[in-house]
Design an enzyme around this catalytic site. Structure first.
Site, PDB file in Angstrom:
ATOM      1  N   HIS A  44     -20.229 -36.500 -10.877  1.00 46.58           N
ATOM      2  CA  HIS A  44     -19.227 -36.897  -9.682  1.00 46.58           C
ATOM      3  C   HIS A  44     -18.488 -35.502  -9.555  1.00 46.58           C
ATOM      4  O   HIS A  44     -18.348 -35.013  -8.200  1.00 46.58           O
ATOM      5  CB  HIS A  44     -18.201 -37.827 -10.156  1.00 46.58           C
ATOM      6  CG  HIS A  44     -18.709 -39.110 -10.308  1.00 46.58           C
ATOM      7  ND1 HIS A  44     -18.570 -39.805 -11.498  1.00 46.58           N
ATOM      8  CD2 HIS A  44     -19.182 -39.948  -9.389  1.00 46.58           C
ATOM      9  CE1 HIS A  44     -19.203 -40.780 -11.499  1.00 46.58           C
ATOM     10  NE2 HIS A  44     -19.458 -40.968 -10.208  1.00 46.58           N
ATOM     11  N   LYS A 182     -28.380 -36.829  -6.294  1.00 45.09           N
ATOM     12  CA  LYS A 182     -29.991 -37.042  -6.487  1.00 45.09           C
ATOM     13  C   LYS A 182     -30.217 -37.885  -7.533  1.00 45.09           C
ATOM     14  O   LYS A 182     -31.354 -38.448  -7.606  1.00 45.09           O
ATOM     15  CB  LYS A 182     -30.741 -35.816  -6.347  1.00 45.09           C
ATOM     16  CG  LYS A 182     -30.778 -34.897  -5.199  1.00 45.09           C
ATOM     17  CD  LYS A 182     -31.962 -33.780  -5.165  1.00 45.09           C
ATOM     18  CE  LYS A 182     -31.640 -32.941  -4.178  1.00 45.09           C
ATOM     19  NZ  LYS A 182     -32.935 -31.805  -4.442  1.00 45.09           N
ATOM     20  N   GLN A 187     -31.189 -43.836  -3.079  1.00 44.75           N
ATOM     21  CA  GLN A 187     -29.865 -44.382  -2.532  1.00 44.75           C
ATOM     22  C   GLN A 187     -29.578 -42.922  -1.369  1.00 44.75           C
ATOM     23  O   GLN A 187     -29.315 -43.087  -0.237  1.00 44.75           O
ATOM     24  CB  GLN A 187     -28.563 -44.348  -3.193  1.00 44.75           C
ATOM     25  CG  GLN A 187     -27.437 -44.318  -2.722  1.00 44.75           C
ATOM     26  CD  GLN A 187     -26.277 -44.628  -3.594  1.00 44.75           C
ATOM     27  OE1 GLN A 187     -25.966 -45.648  -3.952  1.00 44.75           O
ATOM     28  NE2 GLN A 187     -25.467 -43.526  -3.897  1.00 44.75           N
ATOM     29  N   SER A 220     -22.065 -43.381 -14.985  1.00 40.43           N
ATOM     30  CA  SER A 220     -20.588 -43.857 -15.428  1.00 40.43           C
ATOM     31  C   SER A 220     -21.091 -45.040 -16.672  1.00 40.43           C
ATOM     32  O   SER A 220     -20.412 -45.436 -17.329  1.00 40.43           O
ATOM     33  CB  SER A 220     -20.076 -44.813 -14.425  1.00 40.43           C
ATOM     34  OG  SER A 220     -19.500 -43.905 -13.446  1.00 40.43           O
TER      35      SER A 220
HETATM   36  N1  ATP Z   1     -25.468 -37.099 -13.357  1.00 42.77           N
HETATM   37  C1  ATP Z   1     -25.279 -36.972 -11.880  1.00 42.77           C
HETATM   38  N2  ATP Z   1     -25.408 -36.146 -11.225  1.00 42.77           N
HETATM   39  C2  ATP Z   1     -25.535 -35.879  -9.873  1.00 42.77           C
HETATM   40  N3  ATP Z   1     -24.725 -37.031  -9.173  1.00 42.77           N
HETATM   41  C3  ATP Z   1     -24.570 -37.900  -9.830  1.00 42.77           C
HETATM   42  C4  ATP Z   1     -24.592 -38.154 -11.185  1.00 42.77           C
HETATM   43  N4  ATP Z   1     -24.329 -39.453 -11.735  1.00 42.77           N
HETATM   44  C5  ATP Z   1     -24.067 -39.898 -10.296  1.00 42.77           C
HETATM   45  N5  ATP Z   1     -23.857 -39.146  -9.357  1.00 42.77           N
HETATM   46  C6  ATP Z   1     -23.555 -39.285  -7.963  1.00 42.77           C
HETATM   47  O1  ATP Z   1     -22.076 -39.796  -7.867  1.00 42.77           O
HETATM   48  C7  ATP Z   1     -22.115 -40.495  -6.653  1.00 42.77           C
HETATM   49  C8  ATP Z   1     -21.238 -41.804  -7.075  1.00 42.77           C
HETATM   50  O2  ATP Z   1     -21.860 -42.415  -8.185  1.00 42.77           O
HETATM   51  P1  ATP Z   1     -21.429 -43.535  -9.169  1.00 42.77           P
HETATM   52  O3  ATP Z   1     -19.932 -43.821  -8.789  1.00 42.77           O
HETATM   53  O4  ATP Z   1     -22.172 -44.952  -8.843  1.00 42.77           O
HETATM   54  O5  ATP Z   1     -21.755 -43.177 -10.442  1.00 42.77           O
HETATM   55  P2  ATP Z   1     -22.953 -43.298 -11.360  1.00 42.77           P
HETATM   56  O6  ATP Z   1     -22.516 -42.377 -12.521  1.00 42.77           O
HETATM   57  O7  ATP Z   1     -24.146 -43.043 -10.656  1.00 42.77           O
HETATM   58  O8  ATP Z   1     -22.592 -44.566 -11.747  1.00 42.77           O
HETATM   59  P3  ATP Z   1     -23.786 -45.808 -12.423  1.00 42.77           P
HETATM   60  O9  ATP Z   1     -23.405 -45.994 -13.889  1.00 42.77           O
HETATM   61  O10 ATP Z   1     -23.453 -46.835 -11.569  1.00 42.77           O
HETATM   62  O11 ATP Z   1     -25.139 -45.272 -12.222  1.00 42.77           O
HETATM   63  C9  ATP Z   1     -23.479 -41.020  -6.266  1.00 42.77           C
HETATM   64  O12 ATP Z   1     -23.782 -40.379  -5.180  1.00 42.77           O
HETATM   65  C10 ATP Z   1     -24.278 -40.619  -7.420  1.00 42.77           C
HETATM   66  O13 ATP Z   1     -25.598 -40.238  -7.109  1.00 42.77           O
HETATM   67  C1  PAF Z   2     -22.790 -44.914  -2.677  1.00 42.44           C
HETATM   68  C2  PAF Z   2     -21.846 -45.789  -3.492  1.00 42.44           C
HETATM   69  C3  PAF Z   2     -20.228 -45.260  -3.518  1.00 42.44           C
HETATM   70  C4  PAF Z   2     -21.710 -47.062  -2.468  1.00 42.44           C
HETATM   71  O1  PAF Z   2     -20.746 -47.877  -2.950  1.00 42.44           O
HETATM   72  C5  PAF Z   2     -22.366 -46.189  -4.910  1.00 42.44           C
HETATM   73  O2  PAF Z   2     -23.596 -46.906  -4.732  1.00 42.44           O
HETATM   74  C6  PAF Z   2     -22.664 -45.177  -5.642  1.00 42.44           C
HETATM   75  O3  PAF Z   2     -21.395 -44.560  -6.340  1.00 42.44           O
HETATM   76  O4  PAF Z   2     -23.564 -44.429  -5.897  1.00 42.44           O
HETATM   77  N1  BAL Z   3     -24.722 -45.435  -8.461  1.00 41.77           N
HETATM   78  C1  BAL Z   3     -25.317 -46.341  -7.936  1.00 41.77           C
HETATM   79  C2  BAL Z   3     -24.281 -47.638  -8.139  1.00 41.77           C
HETATM   80  C3  BAL Z   3     -24.912 -48.845  -8.536  1.00 41.77           C
HETATM   81  O1  BAL Z   3     -25.781 -48.847  -9.703  1.00 41.77           O
HETATM   82  O2  BAL Z   3     -24.370 -49.982  -8.378  1.00 41.77           O
END
Ligand code: ATP
Ligand code: PAF
Ligand code: BAL
Length: 317
Positions: A44, A182, A187, A220
């Site tokens: 993030h 990415k 998404q 996460s």
């Molecule tokens: N390792 C990563 N590298 C780059 N971007 C990321 C990474 N992890 C998450 N993101 C991006 O951060 C944004 C918010 O994602 P989100 O809060 O769902 O976190 P997440 O780590 O993807 O959680 P989840 O456990 O739901 O996959 C999204 O655009 C996601 O693609």
């Molecule tokens: C784009 C988003 C914030 C929409 O709830 C979620 O799918 C995520 O964190 O990737």
């Molecule tokens: N990063 C995508 C959020 C979800 O899995 O719901």
């Protein structure tokens, strides 16, 4: 370049958020939105850095909102990790975030009608953790083809919920630019398509995957992995890297063969494969032969945790 941001302002109300953005734009700043569901990690924060690097004066907004409409009732909304205080500390320490949008709820919940609240409306194909009868939310954005494959196959309401909540965030925050990772490849592509098709005046930037030192894509949900499951989950990035090497070393590799190798590696490590697909980078259409730019996308379960990852392969067609 962004001016040093100091403590971000925390905004919980939609109207206040929109007013804040409009003030920033009136001051000549580019409003950049980083949508998240919180429990922030370096992935993030890389989006925040990319947001701060948008040319010219910028106002960076990070939204933190766990969107119920993208979770089916069988999915993990109830156990999705959160740590707002920790998130705010991390964002403040970047010095690059000007506001955090953390609404208690983004939806009109509506009143119960004959006890039908929390059920899918009659005729609905699938329901999410949001469904409401009566005068609750019932407007959805569907990106009809892109939402179907890959994660859409096993998460039936996911992309409907994502597209809709992102559209709502765009309407509230009115950003000029929005950042997506990415890691959630489908998404990111789906949001680009929605923005194109519906003429949102928002530039979408896709940011590279951030990994732990041992290769695991940051996510996460990684917090729910036991140490053993985490070790086994390293098979995802390992198999993707091996697949890319194989595809780059052998022109016109058969997708089926490469996919089989990945499935075998994940299964031998103790994972349960949801899907392994090799698709064109923009259309996400599956390819039989790796003879053009593709992305290999994987979803697999390790214990109770479903992880996704991918790798782009830039073969010139
Ligand atoms: N390792 C990563 N590298 C780059 N971007 C990321 C990474 N992890 C998450 N993101 C991006 O951060 C944004 C918010 O994602 P989100 O809060 O769902 O976190 P997440 O780590 O993807 O959680 P989840 O456990 O739901 O996959 C999204 O655009 C996601 O693609
Ligand atoms: C784009 C988003 C914030 C929409 O709830 C979620 O799918 C995520 O964190 O990737
Ligand atoms: N990063 C995508 C959020 C979800 O899995 O719901």
């Amino acid at each position: 370049m962004a001016a040093a941001a100091g403590e971000p302002e925390v905004i919980r109300d939609k109207a206040a958020m929109r007013a804040w953005s409009r003030r920033q734009r009136a001051e000549g700043k580019t409003v950049v939105l980083v949508p998240t569901m919180g429990f922030l990690h370096e992935g993030h924060l890389s989006l925040v850095s990319a947001a701060a690097a948008v040319p010219g004066p910028v106002a960076v907004v990070v939204s933190i909102y766990v969107n119920p409409s993208q979770f089916a009732p069988t999915e993990d909304l109830a156990t999705y990790p959160s740590d707002l205080a920790g998130d705010l500390r991390k964002l403040a320490s970047t010095g690059a975030v000007h506001a955090v949008f953390n609404p208690p709820d983004l939806y009109h919940r509506g009143a119960a009608v004959s006890g039908r609240r929390a059920e899918a409306p009659a005729g609905a194909a699938a329901s999410s953790c949001l469904e409401a009868g009566g005068d609750g939310h019932e407007t959805w954005i569907r990106v009809e083809r892109l939402e179907k494959g890959l994660c859409g196959a096993s998460r039936p309401v996911f992309f409907r919920g994502v597209a809709t909540v992102v559209a709502k965030l765009f309407n509230v925050v009115e950003p000029d630019v929005a950042m997506f990772g990415k890691k959630d490849y489908q998404q990111w592509r789906l949001i680009c398509r929605m923005v194109r098709d519906l003429d949102f005046a928002v530039e979408i930037i896709g940011s590279e995957i951030v990994r732990e030192a041992d290769g695991l894509a940051m996510s996460s949900r990684n917090v729910h992995l036991s140490p053993e499951e985490r070790e086994k989950a390293l098979s995802i990035s390992r198999s993707l890297l091996n697949a890319r090497t194989a595809a780059l070393n052998n022109s016109n590799s058969a997708s089926e063969h490469i996919k089989d190798q990945i499935v075998q590696t994940l299964t031998e490590a103790g994972g349960r494969v949801d899907y392994v697909e090799i698709v064109e980078q923009e259309s996400l259409v599956p390819v039989e032969t790796i003879d053009r730019p593709v992305v290999i996308c994987v979803a697999a379960w390790f214990g109770k945790v479903r992880l996704i990852d991918n790798i782009e392969i830039h073969i010139q067609s």
